[in-house]
Design a protein around this motif. Sequence first.
Motif, PDB file in Angstrom:
ATOM      1  N   PHE A   4     -23.773  25.954  12.552  1.00 21.79           N
ATOM      2  CA  PHE A   4     -23.487  24.527  12.499  1.00 21.79           C
ATOM      3  C   PHE A   4     -22.188  24.295  11.748  1.00 21.79           C
ATOM      4  N   GLU A   5     -21.593  23.143  12.011  1.00 22.82           N
ATOM      5  CA  GLU A   5     -20.337  22.744  11.377  1.00 22.82           C
ATOM      6  C   GLU A   5     -20.484  21.339  10.837  1.00 22.82           C
ATOM      7  N   ILE A   6     -19.901  21.120   9.669  1.00 16.89           N
ATOM      8  CA  ILE A   6     -19.891  19.791   9.067  1.00 16.89           C
ATOM      9  C   ILE A   6     -18.467  19.503   8.604  1.00 16.89           C
ATOM     10  N   THR A   7     -17.954  18.343   8.954  1.00 19.00           N
ATOM     11  CA  THR A   7     -16.618  17.930   8.538  1.00 19.00           C
ATOM     12  C   THR A   7     -16.753  16.737   7.604  1.00 19.00           C
ATOM     13  N   THR A   8     -16.051  16.818   6.486  1.00 21.54           N
ATOM     14  CA  THR A   8     -16.095  15.769   5.465  1.00 21.54           C
ATOM     15  C   THR A   8     -14.669  15.453   5.035  1.00 21.54           C
ATOM     16  N   VAL A   9     -14.356  14.173   4.910  1.00 20.26           N
ATOM     17  CA  VAL A   9     -13.053  13.755   4.407  1.00 20.26           C
ATOM     18  C   VAL A   9     -13.213  13.428   2.933  1.00 20.26           C
ATOM     19  N   LEU A  10     -12.352  14.030   2.113  1.00 19.51           N
ATOM     20  CA  LEU A  10     -12.401  13.835   0.660  1.00 19.51           C
ATOM     21  C   LEU A  10     -11.080  13.256   0.184  1.00 19.51           C
ATOM     22  N   MET A  11     -11.146  12.341  -0.778  1.00 19.48           N
ATOM     23  CA  MET A  11      -9.956  11.661  -1.273  1.00 19.48           C
ATOM     24  C   MET A  11      -9.325  12.440  -2.431  1.00 19.48           C
ATOM     25  N   ALA A  12      -8.968  13.681  -2.160  1.00 25.31           N
ATOM     26  CA  ALA A  12      -8.293  14.552  -3.124  1.00 25.31           C
ATOM     27  C   ALA A  12      -7.513  15.583  -2.318  1.00 25.31           C
ATOM     28  N   PRO A  13      -6.422  16.110  -2.888  1.00 26.49           N
ATOM     29  CA  PRO A  13      -5.625  17.093  -2.156  1.00 26.49           C
ATOM     30  C   PRO A  13      -6.386  18.417  -1.975  1.00 26.49           C
ATOM     31  N   PRO A  14      -5.991  19.212  -0.978  1.00 21.19           N
ATOM     32  CA  PRO A  14      -6.678  20.471  -0.709  1.00 21.19           C
ATOM     33  C   PRO A  14      -6.829  21.385  -1.928  1.00 21.19           C
ATOM     34  N   GLU A  15      -5.826  21.431  -2.788  1.00 19.21           N
ATOM     35  CA  GLU A  15      -5.893  22.300  -3.970  1.00 19.21           C
ATOM     36  C   GLU A  15      -7.089  21.947  -4.855  1.00 19.21           C
ATOM     37  N   ARG A  16      -7.328  20.658  -5.079  1.00 20.60           N
ATOM     38  CA  ARG A  16      -8.455  20.221  -5.919  1.00 20.60           C
ATOM     39  C   ARG A  16      -9.786  20.462  -5.232  1.00 20.60           C
ATOM     40  N   VAL A  17      -9.848  20.217  -3.935  1.00 18.95           N
ATOM     41  CA  VAL A  17     -11.101  20.406  -3.195  1.00 18.95           C
ATOM     42  C   VAL A  17     -11.448  21.895  -3.146  1.00 18.95           C
ATOM     43  N   PHE A  18     -10.458  22.725  -2.867  1.00 14.36           N
ATOM     44  CA  PHE A  18     -10.654  24.176  -2.825  1.00 14.36           C
ATOM     45  C   PHE A  18     -11.251  24.667  -4.142  1.00 14.36           C
ATOM     46  N   HIS A  93     -20.704  31.496   5.136  1.00 14.54           N
ATOM     47  CA  HIS A  93     -20.247  30.113   4.995  1.00 14.54           C
ATOM     48  C   HIS A  93     -18.730  30.132   4.870  1.00 14.54           C
ATOM     49  N   GLU A  94     -18.079  29.645   5.912  1.00 17.38           N
ATOM     50  CA  GLU A  94     -16.617  29.536   5.912  1.00 17.38           C
ATOM     51  C   GLU A  94     -16.241  28.116   5.521  1.00 17.38           C
ATOM     52  N   HIS A  95     -15.294  28.004   4.587  1.00 16.26           N
ATOM     53  CA  HIS A  95     -14.820  26.715   4.090  1.00 16.26           C
ATOM     54  C   HIS A  95     -13.350  26.578   4.504  1.00 16.26           C
ATOM     55  N   ARG A  96     -13.014  25.493   5.190  1.00 12.45           N
ATOM     56  CA  ARG A  96     -11.628  25.232   5.595  1.00 12.45           C
ATOM     57  C   ARG A  96     -11.178  23.905   5.016  1.00 12.45           C
ATOM     58  N   PHE A  97      -9.913  23.860   4.598  1.00 13.52           N
ATOM     59  CA  PHE A  97      -9.351  22.662   3.977  1.00 13.52           C
ATOM     60  C   PHE A  97      -7.990  22.384   4.593  1.00 13.52           C
ATOM     61  N   GLU A  98      -7.795  21.139   5.037  1.00 13.47           N
ATOM     62  CA  GLU A  98      -6.491  20.769   5.574  1.00 13.47           C
ATOM     63  C   GLU A  98      -6.150  19.355   5.118  1.00 13.47           C
ATOM     64  N   PRO A  99      -4.856  19.100   4.880  1.00  9.99           N
ATOM     65  CA  PRO A  99      -4.453  17.755   4.472  1.00  9.99           C
ATOM     66  C   PRO A  99      -4.774  16.739   5.550  1.00  9.99           C
ATOM     67  N   GLY A 101      -3.138  13.870   5.756  1.00 11.19           N
ATOM     68  CA  GLY A 101      -1.934  13.080   5.995  1.00 11.19           C
ATOM     69  C   GLY A 101      -1.760  11.905   5.063  1.00 11.19           C
ATOM     70  N   SER A 102      -2.775  11.613   4.241  1.00 12.13           N
ATOM     71  CA  SER A 102      -2.658  10.484   3.302  1.00 12.13           C
ATOM     72  C   SER A 102      -3.062  10.888   1.883  1.00 12.13           C
ATOM     73  N   GLY A 103      -2.925  12.166   1.561  1.00 14.59           N
ATOM     74  CA  GLY A 103      -3.244  12.644   0.218  1.00 14.59           C
ATOM     75  C   GLY A 103      -4.644  13.192   0.054  1.00 14.59           C
ATOM     76  N   GLY A 104      -5.443  13.085   1.087  1.00 24.02           N
ATOM     77  CA  GLY A 104      -6.810  13.590   1.038  1.00 24.02           C
ATOM     78  C   GLY A 104      -6.948  14.907   1.787  1.00 24.02           C
ATOM     79  N   THR A 105      -8.184  15.325   1.955  1.00 24.16           N
ATOM     80  CA  THR A 105      -8.470  16.615   2.584  1.00 24.16           C
ATOM     81  C   THR A 105      -9.565  16.471   3.634  1.00 24.16           C
ATOM     82  N   ILE A 106      -9.366  17.136   4.751  1.00 23.71           N
ATOM     83  CA  ILE A 106     -10.421  17.298   5.743  1.00 23.71           C
ATOM     84  C   ILE A 106     -11.045  18.662   5.459  1.00 23.71           C
ATOM     85  N   MET A 107     -12.287  18.640   5.029  1.00 19.42           N
ATOM     86  CA  MET A 107     -13.002  19.871   4.700  1.00 19.42           C
ATOM     87  C   MET A 107     -13.992  20.161   5.817  1.00 19.42           C
TER      88      MET A 107
END
Length: 148
Positions: A4-18, A93-99, A101-107
């Motif tokens: 399964f896959e779950i996508t979450t948008v977080l209001m922090a840059p990838p470095e902080r989410v990682f 469990h693979e974790h992917r993080f991408e910007p 475009g507005s300062g947040g992260t798509i995890m």
Amino acid sequence: MRHFEITTVLMAPPERVFEACLDVEEHTRSMGASSERVVSGRTRGVLALGESVTFQARHFGVTWRLTARITSWEPPWHFVDEQEAGPFKQWRHEHRFEPDGSGGTIMTDLIDFASPLGVLGKLADTAVLGWYMPKLIRSRDAHLARIL
């Protein structure tokens, strides 16, 4: 094997989410409903490539232990944790993080798992874990969204 896959948008840059996703103490806080705690391995701070941690938690009225190791690590874009010992026949469990475009992260969480016990395990995966595991990961991701 279930996937399964779950996508979450977080209001922090990838470095902080990682970093938050690799923080052992933050992980245990995110799993408070199952009384999760660290019992061996890295007990504080942020995991790195090759490091492992053993968590103990209570699910379905049973206490379980799972030892996971970081097997792939590309800060701040990607890491993988895999079960070395625990209740699953296989857990990845693979974790992917991408910007975003507005300062947040798509995890994106990509999870593959299989229970032991052959046919009984497949039945458990289909009847129970197929809905329970995504719910657990969504709960963890909601915790991260709150703190970040």
